[in-house]
Design a protein around this motif. Sequence first.
Motif, PDB file in Angstrom:
ATOM      1  N   VAL A  73      26.224  36.093  63.593  1.00 57.47           N
ATOM      2  CA  VAL A  73      26.196  36.526  64.997  1.00 57.47           C
ATOM      3  C   VAL A  73      25.340  37.784  65.148  1.00 57.47           C
ATOM      4  O   VAL A  73      24.574  37.922  66.101  1.00 57.47           O
ATOM      5  CB  VAL A  73      27.640  36.742  65.527  1.00 57.47           C
ATOM      6  N   TYR A  74      25.445  38.689  64.192  1.00 59.58           N
ATOM      7  CA  TYR A  74      24.692  39.938  64.231  1.00 59.58           C
ATOM      8  C   TYR A  74      23.184  39.682  64.246  1.00 59.58           C
ATOM      9  O   TYR A  74      22.436  40.358  64.960  1.00 59.58           O
ATOM     10  CB  TYR A  74      25.076  40.815  63.038  1.00 59.58           C
ATOM     11  N   LEU A  75      22.726  38.701  63.483  1.00 63.15           N
ATOM     12  CA  LEU A  75      21.291  38.431  63.391  1.00 63.15           C
ATOM     13  C   LEU A  75      20.711  37.725  64.612  1.00 63.15           C
ATOM     14  O   LEU A  75      19.496  37.703  64.802  1.00 63.15           O
ATOM     15  CB  LEU A  75      20.990  37.587  62.144  1.00 63.15           C
ATOM     16  N   ARG A  76      21.540  37.136  65.436  1.00 64.89           N
ATOM     17  CA  ARG A  76      21.046  36.375  66.584  1.00 64.89           C
ATOM     18  C   ARG A  76      20.450  37.299  67.641  1.00 64.89           C
ATOM     19  O   ARG A  76      20.963  38.390  67.900  1.00 64.89           O
ATOM     20  CB  ARG A  76      22.165  35.534  67.228  1.00 64.89           C
ATOM     21  N   GLN A  77      19.384  36.798  68.257  1.00 65.47           N
ATOM     22  CA  GLN A  77      18.716  37.550  69.325  1.00 65.47           C
ATOM     23  C   GLN A  77      19.452  37.440  70.653  1.00 65.47           C
ATOM     24  O   GLN A  77      19.301  38.295  71.517  1.00 65.47           O
ATOM     25  CB  GLN A  77      17.280  37.032  69.500  1.00 65.47           C
ATOM     26  N   ALA A  78      20.246  36.385  70.812  1.00 67.10           N
ATOM     27  CA  ALA A  78      20.986  36.149  72.056  1.00 67.10           C
ATOM     28  C   ALA A  78      22.405  35.733  71.692  1.00 67.10           C
ATOM     29  O   ALA A  78      22.662  35.284  70.571  1.00 67.10           O
ATOM     30  CB  ALA A  78      20.302  35.039  72.867  1.00 67.10           C
ATOM     31  N   PRO A  79      23.344  35.889  72.628  1.00 64.21           N
ATOM     32  CA  PRO A  79      24.719  35.453  72.349  1.00 64.21           C
ATOM     33  C   PRO A  79      24.778  33.976  71.950  1.00 64.21           C
ATOM     34  O   PRO A  79      23.989  33.161  72.426  1.00 64.21           O
ATOM     35  CB  PRO A  79      25.431  35.687  73.687  1.00 64.21           C
ATOM     36  N   VAL A  80      25.715  33.653  71.047  1.00 61.71           N
ATOM     37  CA  VAL A  80      25.871  32.278  70.550  1.00 61.71           C
ATOM     38  C   VAL A  80      27.295  31.797  70.791  1.00 61.71           C
ATOM     39  O   VAL A  80      28.226  32.596  70.839  1.00 61.71           O
ATOM     40  CB  VAL A  80      25.523  32.173  69.047  1.00 61.71           C
ATOM     41  N   ASP A  81      27.437  30.478  70.944  1.00 64.40           N
ATOM     42  CA  ASP A  81      28.779  29.923  71.146  1.00 64.40           C
ATOM     43  C   ASP A  81      29.327  29.396  69.817  1.00 64.40           C
ATOM     44  O   ASP A  81      28.617  29.334  68.807  1.00 64.40           O
ATOM     45  CB  ASP A  81      28.776  28.843  72.232  1.00 64.40           C
ATOM     46  N   LEU A  82      30.596  29.032  69.826  1.00 66.94           N
ATOM     47  CA  LEU A  82      31.268  28.566  68.610  1.00 66.94           C
ATOM     48  C   LEU A  82      30.577  27.353  67.993  1.00 66.94           C
ATOM     49  O   LEU A  82      30.467  27.245  66.767  1.00 66.94           O
ATOM     50  CB  LEU A  82      32.735  28.238  68.904  1.00 66.94           C
ATOM     51  N   GLU A  83      30.132  26.462  68.845  1.00 69.01           N
ATOM     52  CA  GLU A  83      29.488  25.243  68.366  1.00 69.01           C
ATOM     53  C   GLU A  83      28.207  25.547  67.590  1.00 69.01           C
ATOM     54  O   GLU A  83      27.972  24.995  66.507  1.00 69.01           O
ATOM     55  CB  GLU A  83      29.183  24.339  69.561  1.00 69.01           C
ATOM     56  N   GLU A  84      27.383  26.418  68.125  1.00 68.70           N
ATOM     57  CA  GLU A  84      26.135  26.771  67.434  1.00 68.70           C
ATOM     58  C   GLU A  84      26.418  27.470  66.112  1.00 68.70           C
ATOM     59  O   GLU A  84      25.756  27.219  65.105  1.00 68.70           O
ATOM     60  CB  GLU A  84      25.260  27.673  68.312  1.00 68.70           C
ATOM     61  N   ILE A  85      27.432  28.335  66.113  1.00 63.62           N
ATOM     62  CA  ILE A  85      27.802  29.022  64.872  1.00 63.62           C
ATOM     63  C   ILE A  85      28.254  28.005  63.826  1.00 63.62           C
ATOM     64  O   ILE A  85      27.797  28.020  62.683  1.00 63.62           O
ATOM     65  CB  ILE A  85      28.923  30.054  65.131  1.00 63.62           C
TER      66      ILE A  85
END
Length: 190
Positions: free
Chosen positions: A36-48
């Motif tokens: 999550v920290y490395l993502r440029q934009a917020p992510v949802d549970l499914e993408e994680i």
Amino acid sequence: MAILSRAEKVFIDGIGVAAATSGVLTQAQGRLFAFVYLRQAPVDLEEIAESLQIAKSSVSVNMKPLLEWQLVRRVAVPGSRKDHYEGASDFWRVLQEIVERRFRWNLRQVIATVEETKRALEESSYSDQIRAKVEALEQFASAVESGMAAFSSGKTWEPDEARRAGAVVSIHSRRARDQQSRPNKEVSGK
């Protein structure tokens, strides 16, 4: 689904290992935070879940401690009803939270135990050496606790008091070892 680069995989796995030895988070929680920290934009549970190739239910369960420790936060994304997450960026605040909730609490337990032990020592005939060791530990724990209190509130603190108290604990430990290694000087009367 995000396809992870080699560098991202190294970072995610490394933070997972570090988390596992922290006593605060599990390896899975460390990996989630790193992703999550490395993502440029917020992510949802499914993408994680898809990106890390783990079950969505596992992501959901392991996300709760990250929220509690303020390592991630839930954010709203316009047009989506899903929960989205972004990594913490204020590491000073995160560290303050960990020190306050985890380590300072443990020190308070040590201090409370020492106080109870001192009361029990008043009722018994333990040696002065044991009393001195218990008091030395109390001085050390109290000094470290005051340093953590200063840290948690953003104040400066000089660790000399804790160093002096730690040296007292070390001196008492050496004396105890020295006394145990000396032969018994009592004369048997034979």
